[in-house]
Design a protein around this motif. Structure first.
Motif, PDB file in Angstrom:
ATOM      1  N   ILE A 131       0.862  -1.190   0.000  1.00  0.00           N
ATOM      2  CA  ILE A 131       0.000   0.000   0.000  1.00  0.00           C
ATOM      3  C   ILE A 131       0.890   1.228   0.000  1.00  0.00           C
ATOM      4  N   LYS A 136      -9.103  -0.872   3.228  1.00  0.00           N
ATOM      5  CA  LYS A 136      -8.347   0.187   2.552  1.00  0.00           C
ATOM      6  C   LYS A 136      -9.386   1.205   2.101  1.00  0.00           C
ATOM      7  N   ASP A 195     -10.334   4.737   0.231  1.00  0.00           N
ATOM      8  CA  ASP A 195      -9.876   5.774  -0.698  1.00  0.00           C
ATOM      9  C   ASP A 195     -11.077   6.597  -1.167  1.00  0.00           C
ATOM     10  N   LEU A 249      -6.225   6.329   2.481  1.00  0.00           N
ATOM     11  CA  LEU A 249      -5.272   6.785   1.468  1.00  0.00           C
ATOM     12  C   LEU A 249      -5.404   8.262   1.103  1.00  0.00           C
TER      13      LEU A 249
END
Length: 360
Positions: free
Chosen positions: A4, A25, A27, A352
């Motif tokens: 990542i 994760k 984003d 992110l």
């Protein structure tokens, strides 16, 4: 092992994390504007009159708009806009400008020149709810008005994504000036939308940011947060916004690790005065004068009652310790710290694009 990549200043760093430790994760997303749509919207600018374009910070989406604007001027045989930026970001902005353009330092304290067009990318903000051209201008040019905006805050915790009275103060401040703004809404992939007009009108772009950035992700014990772009982790004061955006998704007594290079230092007069023992937390509650970044120091002290904060940055360890944060010398150490303190099976959520996401 999933790789990542997280933004850290002008580069990206890799977070090595085992699949069994990765919980989620997170984003940003949204539909990216085509070049033709960008050009069509830029056509609403009056290119026949002189334009002084003031770049409020540097980002890929800002460079994209400048480049499209220059192409348009060339096609229509119109003069290129003059470009200005603050001294501290002058070289960064210069590096991304189209060939043949020049840039000068913007040190004007008078913003009543009607040729001025201020350009910035919209994000969330702990005090104003949203960071817009108006809020950037009140912070820079309206210290007296900032005291009023600060006094109208909703409690002592950040309110990203809301429309508090402080935002009304910022609009009132820019209403005094005959200026224009270009308000960009973007994510890590590109530009989602932008709005041109007086800064008190371009605030309507908050709707686009809202519809693409709010994510219901539940509560997490451990979170590693990247701001998503170097302009948002240039200094500590700016980087903390990403922490506010994720704070509602972190469990009580959890851990948030902020990945922020902070090559511009603390970036906040209030935080600077606090680490030098010239300002106390008590003085933040009802101040008689506003000191830049007061709100972030207040929010930080309040939010630390809920969860721990770790910091991966190039700031001296002394600063982090003084601010009650865990200083981590690199991204690798953050994972080591998590596994050591929380157990080898600990699940970690990774954000992110923290500056342009709002987690619930």
């Amino acid at each position: 092992m999933p790789e990542i990549w997280l933004n850290y200043g002008v580069t990206d760093v890799v977070l090595d994390i085992r699949a069994e430790n990765l919980e989620q994760k997170i984003d940003s997303d949204g539909k990216i504007l085509e070049d033709s749509a960008i050009n069509e919207k830029l056509n609403s600018l009056d290119l026949s009159k002189p334009m002084e374009l003031v770049i409020l910070h540097n980002s890929k989406s800002i460079q994209k708009i400048i480049s499209s604007l220059f192409t348009l001027c060339e096609q229509k045989s119109k003069p290129f806009p003059k470009i200005f930026a603050e001294k501290k970001i002058l070289n960064l902005v210069k590096a991304g400008l189209p060939e043949g353009s020049s840039i000068n330092e913007f040190d004007d304290v008078d913003i009543s020149n009607s040729n001025l067009v201020f350009m910035g990318e919209m994000e969330f903000d702990g005090l104003f709810g949203y960071e817009t051209v108006s809020t950037r201008l009140i912070k820079k040019f309206g210290l007296d008005s900032m005291l009023s905006a600060y006094a109208k805050r909703q409690g002592n915790l950040p309110v990203p994504g809301q429309h508090p009275e402080s935002l009304v103060e910022a609009k009132k401040f820019t209403d005094n000036f005959e200026i224009q703004g270009i308000e960009i809404v973007a994510n890590s992939q590109g530009i989602l939308d932008f709005s041109i007009g007086h800064p008190s009108e371009t605030i309507t772009a908050t709707k686009t940011l809202e519809s693409n950035s709010i994510k219901d992700v539940g509560e997490h014990k451990t979170m590693v947060i990247s701001t998503g772009k170097d302009a948002s982790n240039f200094d500590l004061g700016k980087s903390l916004s990403s922490l506010w955006n994720c704070s509602n998704a972190i469990k009580k007594d959890g851990l948030a690790i902020l990945v922020a290079e902070c090559k511009g230092g603390l970036g906040s007069d209030a935080i600077q005065q606090y680490v030098e023992d010239r300002l106390t937390l008590e003085q933040l509650r009802n101040p008689t004068k506003y000191i830049g970044g007061m709100e972030d120091l207040l929010f930080l002290s309040e939010i630390q009652k809920n969860f721990q904060i770790g910091l991966v940055s190039i700031l001296p360890e002394f600063y982090a310790k003084k601010l009650n944060m865990i200083s981590l010398p690199g991204i690798k150490y953050s994972m080591d710290y998590i596994l050591k303190t929380q157990g080898v099976k600990q699940k970690v959520s990774v954000v992110l694009d923290g500056a342009r996401l709002l987690l619930r």
